[in-house]
Design an enzyme around this catalytic site. Structure first.
Site, short mmCIF file in Angstrom:
data_model
loop_
_atom_site.label_atom_id
_atom_site.label_comp_id
_atom_site.label_asym_id
_atom_site.label_seq_id
_atom_site.Cartn_x
_atom_site.Cartn_y
_atom_site.Cartn_z
N SER A 42 0.79 -1.23 0.00
CA SER A 42 0.00 0.00 0.00
C SER A 42 0.82 1.28 0.00
O SER A 42 0.36 2.30 -0.49
CB SER A 42 -0.97 0.00 1.18
OG SER A 42 -0.31 -0.31 2.38
N HIS A 83 -5.44 -3.18 -3.05
CA HIS A 83 -5.05 -2.25 -4.11
C HIS A 83 -4.96 -2.90 -5.48
O HIS A 83 -4.60 -2.24 -6.46
CB HIS A 83 -3.73 -1.57 -3.76
CG HIS A 83 -3.78 -0.83 -2.47
ND1 HIS A 83 -4.32 0.44 -2.35
CD2 HIS A 83 -3.41 -1.20 -1.22
CE1 HIS A 83 -4.25 0.82 -1.09
NE2 HIS A 83 -3.71 -0.15 -0.38
N LYS A 142 -11.73 1.12 -2.01
CA LYS A 142 -10.66 1.65 -2.85
C LYS A 142 -11.15 1.75 -4.29
O LYS A 142 -11.91 2.63 -4.61
CB LYS A 142 -9.40 0.84 -2.62
CG LYS A 142 -8.86 1.25 -1.24
CD LYS A 142 -7.90 0.37 -0.57
CE LYS A 142 -7.59 0.97 0.80
NZ LYS A 142 -7.08 0.02 1.75
C1 LIG Z 1 -6.90 -0.04 3.15
C2 LIG Z 1 -6.36 -1.37 3.44
C3 LIG Z 1 -6.95 -2.21 4.39
C4 LIG Z 1 -8.06 -1.73 5.29
O1 LIG Z 1 -9.25 -1.67 4.61
P1 LIG Z 1 -10.39 -0.69 5.16
O2 LIG Z 1 -11.60 -1.16 4.47
O3 LIG Z 1 -9.97 0.68 4.79
O4 LIG Z 1 -10.45 -0.92 6.64
C5 LIG Z 1 -6.46 -3.49 4.53
N1 LIG Z 1 -5.41 -3.92 3.79
C6 LIG Z 1 -4.80 -3.13 2.89
C7 LIG Z 1 -3.64 -3.66 2.12
C8 LIG Z 1 -5.25 -1.83 2.70
O5 LIG Z 1 -4.62 -1.04 1.84
#
Ligand SMILES: *Cc1c(COP(=O)(O)O)cnc(C)c1O
Length: 426
Positions: free
Chosen positions: A189, A217, A253
């Site tokens: 990330s 992602h 995302k």
């Molecule tokens: C954003 C993210 C999460 C958390 O997800 P949310 O729905 O925002 O709680 C978990 N793992 C990764 C790799 C992320 O980028």
């Protein structure tokens, strides 16, 4: 002031002195590419809205329609009375989309990772995890009580050594055979590089371990149809969908909504329904959000041109940065990462190093009309503070060109030698 307040005040002052104090900026209105923050319009280059769906009116419409039909709240956890047809429909659509038998919705990716790891692993088990995994995977692993084996970033020989050590571990008698889990982000990330899933799947199989991936992602972005990292790695010499035992992706995302899901076998999902505490003891997401996510999934399916635009934007950004002598990329050794990740990841970090200079550069960009958050420790390792620049299908080429120009000017003004980034020792 009581003792707690006094302590906190002092710690906050220390953070501020180190350039590590963080603050929020409230956006006025929608969270699209162009947004208004602190009363000023700016172009957002730090969201995870890679396909430009967060502010898409079709999602809002789907949510509004479901809101008028279902109301706002689900009123309870899914096992009680909170499970709605909207949830069931979305779960089925997600399972089909990623090519797995079943899917289970969680209210966030954080909840999914904590719930899954805590449910599936115990002290008798081993967890082999990339050191740059998302914080929720780290916390979930720790919470599970499993033996946590932290492995160097994308270091395949280290993964192998950890799996071998796990197999050798003498275990106390336990109710079942001990398990080993290989757990990794797909696209990391804060760095944007991509784990070599075929290699990890081969290792996992060889050592009888399960493979769990967090595709937060990659989902919606990677693969010929946006089905995520497993699709990207499918085909000759690659992996099959069921090489990934536990697949996790988020809906906040690329899908532009909120929430997350786990996909896998019938047995996996059935088991999580019994045992995943962050799911069992948590209110089901509002049905309207499930409706919005389903609309987003339909758009991912029907508008492949969004991914094409995203990849064209990534290429434009990278070519422009190179021309200006701005070195984009992860500061970590990425030898073991999948080949070619630079061209397909929407996360393009500019590593500065020091927190104060990173903040100064972010401020310069904001003055110039661009929002790029300064990512500082502890989110990233010490001395690797960075601008985490992210691209979206919704960016116009001219916006990318303008960002690059502002970046070059900002580097000059803030004394950032963007072309001479020393890659820290591997
Ligand atoms: C954003 C993210 C999460 C958390 O997800 P949310 O729905 O925002 O709680 C978990 N793992 C990764 C790799 C992320 O980028």
């Amino acid at each position: 002031m009581n003792a707690l307040q006094a302590q906190l005040r002092e710690e906050l002052a220390q953070l501020a002195a180190a350039g590590l104090y963080r603050r929020r900026h409230a956006v006025d209105g929608s969270h699209g590419t162009l947004l208004t923050v602190d009363g000023r319009p700016c172009v957002n280059f730090c969201s995870n809205d890679y396909l430009g769906l967060a502010a898409d009116p079709r999602l809002a419409q789907a949510a509004a329609e479901a809101l008028s039909r279902c109301g706002v709240g689900s009123g309870a956890a899914a096992l009680v009375s909170g499970y709605n047809q909207e949830h069931a429909g979305l779960e089925q659509a997600l399972a089909e989309f990623v090519g797995r038998p079943r899917a289970l919705l969680f209210s966030s990716g954080w909840a999914a990772n904590l719930g899954v790891l805590r449910a599936l692993l115990t002290r008798a088990d081993d967890l082999v995890a990339d050191e740059l995994n998302h914080a929720s995977l780290i916390d979930g692993g720790r919470l599970s009580g499993a033996r946590y084996r932290r492995v160097g970033h994308c270091d395949l020989p280290a993964f192998q050594r950890a799996l071998a050590a796990a197999r050798e571990r003498k275990l106390p008698a336990s109710a079942r055979q001990p398990r080993a889990f290989v757990v990794t982000d797909t696209v990391f990330s804060m760095d944007g590089d991509l784990a070599d899933l075929p290699a990890l799947a081969r290792l996992a199989r060889r050592y009888g371990a399960a493979l769990m991936v967090d595709d937060a992602h990659g989902f919606g972005v990677l693969g010929a149809n946006g089905r995520g990292a497993p699709e990207h790695f499918s085909g000759e010499g690659g992996i099959a969908a069921d090489d990934v035992d536990v697949y996790i992706a988020t809906l906040g995302k690329s899908l532009g909504v909120a929430g997350a899901f786990v996909a896998g076998s019938q047995e996996l999902i059935d088991y999580l329904v019994q045992r995943a505490r962050t799911w069992v003891f948590s209110t089901a997401m509002p049905p309207a959000l499930a409706a919005a996510a389903r609309a987003a999934l339909g758009i991912v399916n029907n508008e492949p041109e969004r991914r094409r635009r995203l990849f064209a934007n990534i290429a434009r950004f990278r070519a422009g940065a190179e021309q200006l002598g701005i070195a984009i990329g992860s500061p970590h050794a990425t030898r073991g990462a999948a080949v070619g990740w630079e061209a397909i990841t929407p996360i393009q970090p500019l590593v500065i190093g020091g927190a104060a200079r990173t903040l100064a550069l972010a401020r310069h960009l904001f003055e110039a009309g661009f929002w790029v958050a300064a990512i500082r420790p502890p989110t990233v390792p010490p001395n690797t503070a960075r601008l985490r620049i992210t691209l979206s299908a919704a960016h116009a080429p001219a916006q990318i060109d303008a960002l690059l120009e502002a970046l070059a000017e900002g580097c000059r003004r803030c004394g950032v030698n963007a072309g001479g980034l020393a890659a820290p020792a591997a």
